[in-house]
Motif scaffolding. Structure first.
Motif, mmCIF file in Angstrom:
data_model
loop_
_atom_site.group_PDB
_atom_site.id
_atom_site.type_symbol
_atom_site.label_atom_id
_atom_site.label_comp_id
_atom_site.label_asym_id
_atom_site.label_seq_id
_atom_site.Cartn_x
_atom_site.Cartn_y
_atom_site.Cartn_z
ATOM 1 N N LYS A 208 2.776 3.615 10.769
ATOM 2 C CA LYS A 208 2.340 5.284 10.703
ATOM 3 C C LYS A 208 3.275 5.877 9.677
ATOM 4 N N SER A 209 4.512 5.487 9.217
ATOM 5 C CA SER A 209 5.536 6.282 8.610
ATOM 6 C C SER A 209 5.277 5.937 7.182
ATOM 7 N N SER A 210 5.596 7.036 6.467
ATOM 8 C CA SER A 210 5.665 6.941 4.819
ATOM 9 C C SER A 210 6.877 6.581 4.346
ATOM 10 N N THR B 274 0.909 -0.994 -0.051
ATOM 11 C CA THR B 274 0.002 0.044 0.129
ATOM 12 C C THR B 274 0.856 1.313 0.245
ATOM 13 N N ARG B 275 1.914 1.495 1.031
ATOM 14 C CA ARG B 275 2.606 2.505 0.909
ATOM 15 C C ARG B 275 3.738 2.844 -0.101
ATOM 16 N N ILE B 276 3.990 1.682 -0.664
ATOM 17 C CA ILE B 276 4.550 1.740 -2.036
ATOM 18 C C ILE B 276 3.936 2.203 -3.070
ATOM 19 N N LEU C 259 10.793 0.454 7.643
ATOM 20 C CA LEU C 259 9.743 1.015 7.341
ATOM 21 C C LEU C 259 8.416 0.182 7.951
ATOM 22 N N ALA C 260 8.538 -1.348 7.604
ATOM 23 C CA ALA C 260 7.585 -2.086 8.151
ATOM 24 C C ALA C 260 7.451 -1.940 9.798
ATOM 25 N N ALA C 261 8.349 -1.665 10.375
ATOM 26 C CA ALA C 261 8.093 -1.550 12.000
ATOM 27 C C ALA C 261 7.541 -0.139 12.419
#
Length: 713
Positions: free
Chosen positions: A265-267, A230-232, A260-262
């Motif tokens: 909420k980060s983009s 999703t984020r990608i 990023l996986a951890a």
């Protein structure tokens, strides 16, 4: 052996087995079944492998083409004498090991004798010893090599073992051609795959497959597998920018994706900004910057206790880490260490190790063996070692080493106890230990010993080289020696015992400990003698004798004297053998050790018998018989009397031999030794035949044969 680079398209098991939408670190079952044809064929560029391998399609095609091309020998009309060598060259972190593993996976069905793996660089970047590598490969093949054999002998044994086989040999993280060339088999049907940072100058007909960065699609795929699609998908351009920041290096991409996986909420933009914010050392080469940034980003996000555990993991022997090692190094609980190591693996900071094909027995409950093993990837090892030097005081490092050695000694004692009966004192003592230091069965303990063998030997080597923990190291070597003997036996454990005795000798010489020096030299000489290195054995026996005499150690002195006599007996030098046995006899008589004295009388008599000195032989065997009679050892007296008869017959005195042999029969009958009585009856029969009395000979032969039937072995 394990990968020396993080990633390379390969993802940790958590990422490979979990759907893209699952949380990182959560395990799910997955299928890895693949047909032989699919393994041999290079997949299309748009189709990722079922193993989670991403990209590298051009490189795989080049490697397949290199396998198929004609070599220099073929072009000249000759059949190749050695195996074809494929070289995958790239900097650590480029995914070179993962590419090699993917190639091996696809080729496996074409090589029915399997895959042999060896890592040629140890923790800290030091080249692994070629002799140890060759011995480990021979052990994998199930071939026994003489303990203490030289490097040339071991590599020759390896070539002989691979001759006629069709196997894959994977040499990972090779420092150079000097470490590779001795291991190359003279087997044209084998294939050698080498991973190295540079060319293998000096090995003919090798063309390197040089690795650069991954293509953009593969980079994004790795990020998506960790962080979810999703984020990608919502920010593809920033994802491409992150891939560029990571230089297309799989190791950096794995660390960035796990970071990023951890952080759900980060983009992706937050990830790119965080990577940019990592300060770089001014002298850092351009090619090393992506991995440095990704590693520091992951490291700085760790809580201080976890960061300290990571730094201390560089002290792990052989680079192999489990919960016990981490717990001892950091001084935390085993449960906390187990959780932390799992977190490190999910973050890409550790690589889980496979079991090596030796499946562990099922345990009824968690025990000392129930913890997975990990390895700090080779590309991260130097970065973590820098942090260890910056943040840990030498005294703290030494304390961590001491805790680790103490824990290892306790585990070895527990492991050894499982080889003893259930009601033995050792088992009862171990029963009082915490569950984390106990084993549930002998099989589980034996599996733990086999799986940790390399790390246990390396722990002893490191401590000896350090020189500051000799007391603990001596305890470790003693415990490891006893444990190997208990679980494997003297013959199977001989190669490892030879290495351990050599380390004991090094410590004894450094600390000026004559008793331990004598013991180590005696043990090494015994193994040298068994391997046929007689001259070396004699030198060591004499050194042991000198060390034992310097501290008036009668036990070691007597053993050295007898061993020298035995070695000269093996050489057929009967005069020297009798002389050394005579010196040992003087010591036994002075200490009133009758049983040993009787045995030595017999050995001296045997040496004189082989030398044809009948008078001296009779004197010694009669002395042996008298000593056994005085000790009340009737069976020993019968054997010695029988030997007197044998010497009399050799000396051409058959009538005397017959009378003496009948006396020995009566003594053997009193001792209740049926087999000895049978052997003496048969000898009487032979003597009677030579004296021309066949009827009496048949009678005694029938008695001897009946006794043998009544007393089978």
């Amino acid at each position: 052996m394990t990968d020396q680079a993080v990633g390379g398209g390969h993802l940790p098991p958590e990422a490979m087995a979990v759907p893209a939408t699952a949380a990182p670190g959560r395990r799910a079952s997955g299928s890895r079944q693949d047909g032989a044809a699919a393994r041999r064929a290079v997949p299309p560029a748009t189709s990722p492998s079922v193993t989670g391998f991403a990209g590298r399609h051009r490189e795989l095609k080049a490697l397949y083409a290199d396998i198929a091309r004609a070599g220099l020998d073929t072009l000249s009309g000759r059949k190749g004498a050695r195996s074809r060598v494929l070289l995958i060259a790239g900097r650590p972190g480029s995914g070179r090991t993962a590419l090699a593993e993917e190639l091996l996976r696809r080729l496996a069905d074409d090589y029915p004798d399997g895959v042999l793996r060896a890592t040629l660089t140890g923790p800290g970047g030091a080249p692994a010893g070629t002799d140890r590598t060759a011995r480990d490969l021979l052990a994998t093949l199930g071939v026994d090599a003489p303990p203490g054999a030289a490097e040339d002998e071991l590599t020759e044994c390896l070539r002989e073992a691979l001759a006629g086989r069709r196997a894959l040999l994977f040499l990972d993280d090779a420092p150079g051609a000097e470490q590779v060339e001795p291991l190359l088999p003279d087997a044209p049907d084998c294939l050698v795959v080498v991973v190295s940072q540079g060319p293998l100058t000096g090995i003919p007909d090798v063309r390197p497959c040089a690795l650069g960065g991954l293509d953009g699609a593969a980079c994004v795929e790795i990020l998506a597998r960790y962080a979810g699609p999703t984020r990608i998908t919502v920010d593809p351009r920033t994802a491409d920018s992150v891939a560029e920041e990571c230089g297309g290096q799989p190791a950096a991409l794995v660390l960035a994706g796990a970071w990023l996986a951890a952080r759900p909420k980060s983009s992706v933009a937050d990830l790119r900004q965080a990577l940019h914010a990592v300060p770089l050392p001014p002298d850092l080469p351009t090619g090393a910057r992506p991995l440095f940034r990704a590693f520091r980003l992951a490291y700085e996000a760790l809580p201080p206790p976890s960061a300290r555990i990571l730094r201390l993991l560089t002290l792990a022997p052989a680079g192999i880490v489990d919960a016990h090692t981490a717990s001892a190094l950091a001084g935390c609980s085993v449960a906390a260490a187990d959780t932390t190591l799992g977190d490190f693996a999910a973050l890409g900071l550790l690589r889980p190790l496979a079991d090596g094909g030796d499946a562990a027995p099922a345990a009824a409950a968690p025990d000392a063996a129930g913890h997975p093993q990990y390895r700090l990837p080779g590309c991260l090892d130097p970065l973590v070692r820098v942090l260890l030097g910056e943040h840990e005081r030498p005294a703290d490092v030494q304390l961590a080493r001491a805790r680790m050695l103490e824990r290892t000694v306790r585990l070895l004692q527990s492991c050894r106890a499982m080889a003893e009966p259930a009601d033995s004192p050792a088992r009862q003592k171990v029963a009082g230990l915490p569950r984390s230091l106990r084993f549930t069965s002998k099989d589980v303990a034996g599996h733990w010993l086999r799986s940790r063998r390399g790390a246990l030997l390396d722990a002893a080597r490191i401590a000896v080289a350090d020189g500051e923990l000799d007391t603990l190291d001596r305890r470790l070597m003693a415990a490891l020696t006893r444990t190997l003997l208990a679980h494997q036996g003297a013959e199977a454990a001989a190669p490892d015992l030879y290495a351990l005795h050599g380390l004991v000798l090094e410590v004894a010489e450094r600390r000026e400990l004559p008793r331990e020096k004598a013991a180590a030299l005696l043990n090494l000489a015994d193994l040298d003698g068994q391997a046929g290195r007689t001259a070396q054995a004699l030198t060591r026996y004499r050194g042991a004798l000198e060390a034992a005499r310097s501290v008036k150690d009668p036990v070691a002195t007597g053993r050295a004297l007898e061993s020298l006599g035995g070695t000269y007996t093996e050489l057929g030098d009967w005069q020297r053998a009798a002389d050394w046995y005579g010196r040992a006899l003087e010591l036994r008589l002075a200490r009133d050790e009758g049983a040993d004295a009787a045995r030595l009388y017999g050995r001296i008599g045997g040496a004189h018998t082989y030398a044809g000195r009948w008078g001296d032989a009779l004197k010694e065997w009669r002395a042996a018989a008298r000593t056994y009679r005085r000790l009340g050892d009737v069976a020993g007296q019968a054997r010695a009397t029988g030997e007197v008869a044998r010497v009399q017959e050799y000396a051409g005195r058959p009538e005397e031999a017959l009378r003496t042999c009948r006396e020995a029969v009566e003594t053997a009958r009193k001792a209740g030794d049926g087999r000895l009585e049978a052997a003496l009856q048969l000898r009487i029969a032979d003597t009677l035949e030579r004296l021309g009395d066949p009827a009496a000979a048949r009678l005694h032969r029938a008695v001897g044969e009946r006794l043998l039937e009544d007393h089978p072995e």
